[in-house]
Design a protein around this motif. Structure first.
Motif, PDB file in Angstrom:
ATOM      1  N   LYS A 197       0.831  -1.194   0.000  1.00 14.95           N
ATOM      2  CA  LYS A 197       0.000   0.000   0.000  1.00 14.95           C
ATOM      3  C   LYS A 197       0.875   1.258   0.000  1.00 14.95           C
ATOM      4  O   LYS A 197       0.637   2.189  -0.754  1.00 14.95           O
ATOM      5  N   SER A 198       1.925   1.244   0.829  1.00 13.66           N
ATOM      6  CA  SER A 198       2.812   2.397   0.945  1.00 13.66           C
ATOM      7  C   SER A 198       3.482   2.657  -0.400  1.00 13.66           C
ATOM      8  O   SER A 198       3.585   3.808  -0.846  1.00 13.66           O
ATOM      9  N   VAL A 199       3.950   1.579  -1.043  1.00 15.45           N
ATOM     10  CA  VAL A 199       4.655   1.724  -2.314  1.00 15.45           C
ATOM     11  C   VAL A 199       3.733   2.342  -3.358  1.00 15.45           C
ATOM     12  O   VAL A 199       4.077   3.311  -4.034  1.00 15.45           O
ATOM     13  N   LEU A 200       2.487   1.798  -3.433  1.00 16.39           N
ATOM     14  CA  LEU A 200       1.525   2.301  -4.412  1.00 16.39           C
ATOM     15  C   LEU A 200       1.208   3.768  -4.151  1.00 16.39           C
ATOM     16  O   LEU A 200       1.146   4.578  -5.070  1.00 16.39           O
ATOM     17  N   LEU A 201       1.025   4.081  -2.871  1.00 16.27           N
ATOM     18  CA  LEU A 201       0.693   5.450  -2.481  1.00 16.27           C
ATOM     19  C   LEU A 201       1.821   6.400  -2.873  1.00 16.27           C
ATOM     20  O   LEU A 201       1.598   7.467  -3.448  1.00 16.27           O
ATOM     21  N   SER A 202       3.086   5.994  -2.604  1.00 15.60           N
ATOM     22  CA  SER A 202       4.247   6.819  -2.916  1.00 15.60           C
ATOM     23  C   SER A 202       4.326   7.020  -4.420  1.00 15.60           C
ATOM     24  O   SER A 202       4.563   8.133  -4.893  1.00 15.60           O
ATOM     25  N   LEU A 203       4.115   5.933  -5.149  1.00 12.21           N
ATOM     26  CA  LEU A 203       4.168   5.983  -6.609  1.00 12.21           C
ATOM     27  C   LEU A 203       3.150   6.997  -7.121  1.00 12.21           C
ATOM     28  O   LEU A 203       3.455   7.836  -7.966  1.00 12.21           O
ATOM     29  N   GLY A 204       1.933   6.921  -6.568  1.00 16.98           N
ATOM     30  CA  GLY A 204       0.861   7.825  -6.950  1.00 16.98           C
ATOM     31  C   GLY A 204       1.261   9.264  -6.682  1.00 16.98           C
ATOM     32  O   GLY A 204       1.087  10.142  -7.533  1.00 16.98           O
ATOM     33  N   LEU A 205       1.839   9.478  -5.510  1.00 12.38           N
ATOM     34  CA  LEU A 205       2.252  10.826  -5.113  1.00 12.38           C
ATOM     35  C   LEU A 205       3.292  11.359  -6.092  1.00 12.38           C
ATOM     36  O   LEU A 205       3.206  12.495  -6.562  1.00 12.38           O
ATOM     37  N   VAL A 206       4.305  10.505  -6.404  1.00 11.20           N
ATOM     38  CA  VAL A 206       5.382  10.902  -7.304  1.00 11.20           C
ATOM     39  C   VAL A 206       4.791  11.302  -8.661  1.00 11.20           C
ATOM     40  O   VAL A 206       5.126  12.350  -9.210  1.00 11.20           O
ATOM     41  N   LEU A 207       3.859  10.471  -9.148  1.00  8.66           N
ATOM     42  CA  LEU A 207       3.228  10.745 -10.442  1.00  8.66           C
ATOM     43  C   LEU A 207       2.507  12.077 -10.413  1.00  8.66           C
ATOM     44  O   LEU A 207       2.616  12.891 -11.322  1.00  8.66           O
ATOM     45  N   MET A 208       1.773  12.301  -9.300  1.00  7.18           N
ATOM     46  CA  MET A 208       0.992  13.525  -9.184  1.00  7.18           C
ATOM     47  C   MET A 208       1.908  14.753  -9.172  1.00  7.18           C
ATOM     48  O   MET A 208       1.675  15.732  -9.877  1.00  7.18           O
ATOM     49  N   ILE A 209       2.964  14.646  -8.378  1.00 10.81           N
ATOM     50  CA  ILE A 209       3.896  15.776  -8.259  1.00 10.81           C
ATOM     51  C   ILE A 209       4.560  16.042  -9.620  1.00 10.81           C
ATOM     52  O   ILE A 209       4.658  17.192 -10.055  1.00 10.81           O
ATOM     53  N   SER A 210       4.962  14.931 -10.301  1.00 13.66           N
ATOM     54  CA  SER A 210       5.594  15.095 -11.606  1.00 13.66           C
ATOM     55  C   SER A 210       4.636  15.801 -12.553  1.00 13.66           C
ATOM     56  O   SER A 210       5.029  16.694 -13.307  1.00 13.66           O
ATOM     57  N   ALA A 211       3.360  15.399 -12.492  1.00 11.33           N
ATOM     58  CA  ALA A 211       2.364  15.987 -13.373  1.00 11.33           C
ATOM     59  C   ALA A 211       2.245  17.479 -13.105  1.00 11.33           C
ATOM     60  O   ALA A 211       2.270  18.289 -14.035  1.00 11.33           O
ATOM     61  N   VAL A 212       2.164  17.815 -11.816  1.00  7.89           N
ATOM     62  CA  VAL A 212       2.017  19.226 -11.442  1.00  7.89           C
ATOM     63  C   VAL A 212       3.225  20.020 -11.926  1.00  7.89           C
ATOM     64  O   VAL A 212       3.094  21.082 -12.553  1.00  7.89           O
ATOM     65  N   ILE A 213       4.446  19.462 -11.657  1.00  9.79           N
ATOM     66  CA  ILE A 213       5.675  20.147 -12.073  1.00  9.79           C
ATOM     67  C   ILE A 213       5.696  20.271 -13.599  1.00  9.79           C
ATOM     68  O   ILE A 213       5.998  21.343 -14.152  1.00  9.79           O
ATOM     69  N   GLY A 214       5.313  19.182 -14.284  1.00  7.65           N
ATOM     70  CA  GLY A 214       5.301  19.157 -15.746  1.00  7.65           C
ATOM     71  C   GLY A 214       4.431  20.263 -16.302  1.00  7.65           C
ATOM     72  O   GLY A 214       4.863  21.036 -17.159  1.00  7.65           O
ATOM     73  N   VAL A 215       3.225  20.331 -15.743  1.00 13.12           N
ATOM     74  CA  VAL A 215       2.265  21.348 -16.223  1.00 13.12           C
ATOM     75  C   VAL A 215       2.833  22.739 -15.989  1.00 13.12           C
ATOM     76  O   VAL A 215       2.813  23.604 -16.868  1.00 13.12           O
ATOM     77  N   HIS A 216       3.413  22.923 -14.798  1.00  8.03           N
ATOM     78  CA  HIS A 216       3.970  24.226 -14.439  1.00  8.03           C
ATOM     79  C   HIS A 216       5.088  24.608 -15.402  1.00  8.03           C
ATOM     80  O   HIS A 216       5.100  25.726 -15.941  1.00  8.03           O
ATOM     81  N   VAL A 217       6.005  23.655 -15.657  1.00  7.33           N
ATOM     82  CA  VAL A 217       7.142  23.921 -16.545  1.00  7.33           C
ATOM     83  C   VAL A 217       6.633  24.270 -17.943  1.00  7.33           C
ATOM     84  O   VAL A 217       7.073  25.234 -18.556  1.00  7.33           O
ATOM     85  N   ARG A 218       5.614  23.478 -18.396  1.00 14.02           N
ATOM     86  CA  ARG A 218       5.089  23.731 -19.742  1.00 14.02           C
ATOM     87  C   ARG A 218       4.497  25.135 -19.818  1.00 14.02           C
ATOM     88  O   ARG A 218       4.729  25.870 -20.767  1.00 14.02           O
ATOM     89  N   ASP A 219       3.768  25.487 -18.719  1.00 11.29           N
ATOM     90  CA  ASP A 219       3.164  26.831 -18.678  1.00 11.29           C
ATOM     91  C   ASP A 219       4.227  27.909 -18.773  1.00 11.29           C
ATOM     92  O   ASP A 219       4.094  28.887 -19.507  1.00 11.29           O
ATOM     93  N   CYS A 220       5.333  27.709 -18.036  1.00 12.64           N
ATOM     94  CA  CYS A 220       6.430  28.683 -18.006  1.00 12.64           C
ATOM     95  C   CYS A 220       6.995  28.853 -19.405  1.00 12.64           C
ATOM     96  O   CYS A 220       7.184  29.973 -19.888  1.00 12.64           O
ATOM     97  N   MET A 221       7.285  27.686 -20.047  1.00 10.27           N
ATOM     98  CA  MET A 221       7.866  27.709 -21.383  1.00 10.27           C
ATOM     99  C   MET A 221       6.934  28.477 -22.316  1.00 10.27           C
ATOM    100  O   MET A 221       7.356  29.319 -23.090  1.00 10.27           O
TER     101      MET A 221
END
Ligand code: NAG
Ligand code: NAG
Length: 258
Positions: free
Chosen positions: A219-243
């Motif tokens: 459960k912890s692994v899945l949760l962490s994975l989900g979190l990482v994906l979410m954060i990456s998505a947020v960062i990705g969107v932000h970076v794309r917006d900046c560009m």
């Protein structure tokens, strides 16, 4: 009671009584029974004799003290206000038992024709038992040591149950081992002494999956994975917006210069 006292003191009479009582009661009543009582409760000590007519005196004693008789003695010393001589069968009731009431009681009956054999009863007073179970985890997964403790030092015996099933162990300690996936298994200790018993329970679980990775870790692994994906998505969107913004600014600047 003087006749009774005389009879008590005359040793010459004793062998006759012993022989007689041996003949009469050998198989019906035990000579020296043990009665168990509970602190705070009542007990009845039976007088144990069949002849009920011609009785001229009955007395119960504890150690060297007469604590009740058919006359006016009714509770002496520690037994004050706690004993009652029952006139119907000459049994003795002792109320609000205390530990120090443990010991030998003697009943003497005198009849018009002489003294009946003295009857002795040993009273053992025990505390009512209380129990609880505590656990000590093991460094091995899905194992633990359960300790059953009570409010008494002596005369305690233990039984254990797993669910409804009796276990063969009879010590105050139980080593438990669960299989992976066994959840909320109830272990019960039943502690008892001669007058009471008390059960106490504890729940044990083994969350390990058969593959060796516990559900919890998974459960912890899945949760962490989900979190990482979410954060990456947020960062990705932000970076794309900046560009995007930067490109727009550049384009705007280029438009101004021309
Ligand atoms: C558990 O700990 C004891 C000492 O505390 C040690 O002797 C034993 O080897 C350990 N067992 C495991 C499986 O680590
Ligand atoms: C009283 O307790 C003893 C153990 O101390 C036991 O053996 C005996 O059976 C008990 N007697 C009764 C009447 O329960």
């Amino acid at each position: 009671m003087s006749g009774l006292s005389r009879a008590l003191c005359s040793n010459s009479m004793r062998p006759i009584f012993i022989v007689l009582s041996g003949l009469l009661v050998a198989s019906s009543v035990s000579a020296d029974p043990v009665v168990n009582g509970t602190v705070g409760e009542s007990v009845v000590l039976l007088a144990v004799f069949s002849q009920q007519s011609d009785i001229t005196g009955v007395e119960w004693s504890f150690g060297t003290d007469v604590i009740a008789n058919e006359g006016n003695i009714n509770g002496t010393k520690q037994f004050k206000d706690r004993v009652h001589l029952n006139r119907r069968d000459w049994s003795l009731t002792i109320n609000l038992l205390r530990a120090e009431d443990s010991g030998e009681y003697k009943r003497v009956v005198e009849t018009a024709t002489g003294q009946l054999p003295t009857h002795a009863v040993t009273l053992q007073v025990y505390e009512k038992i209380e129990s609880k179970v505590t656990r000590k985890p093991s460094n091995e997964t899905c194992r633990a040591t359960l300790h059953c403790t009570t409010n008494q030092r002596e005369h305690v015996s233990y039984r254990w149950k797993r669910g409804d099933q009796d276990l063969p162990e009879h010590a105050g300690i139980l080593e438990v081992s669960l299989n992976p996936g066994e959840i909320n298994v109830i272990f019960t200790c039943v502690a008892s002494n001669p007058v009471s018993e008390a059960a106490a329970s504890i729940w044990e679980s083994c969350a390990e999956s058969p593959g060796g990775v516990s559900f919890c870790v998974l459960k912890s692994v899945l949760l962490s994975l989900g979190l990482v994906l979410m954060i990456s998505a947020v960062i990705g969107v932000h970076v794309r917006d900046c560009m995007h913004t930067k490109r727009n600014v550049r384009r705007h600047r280029a438009a101004c210069e021309t």
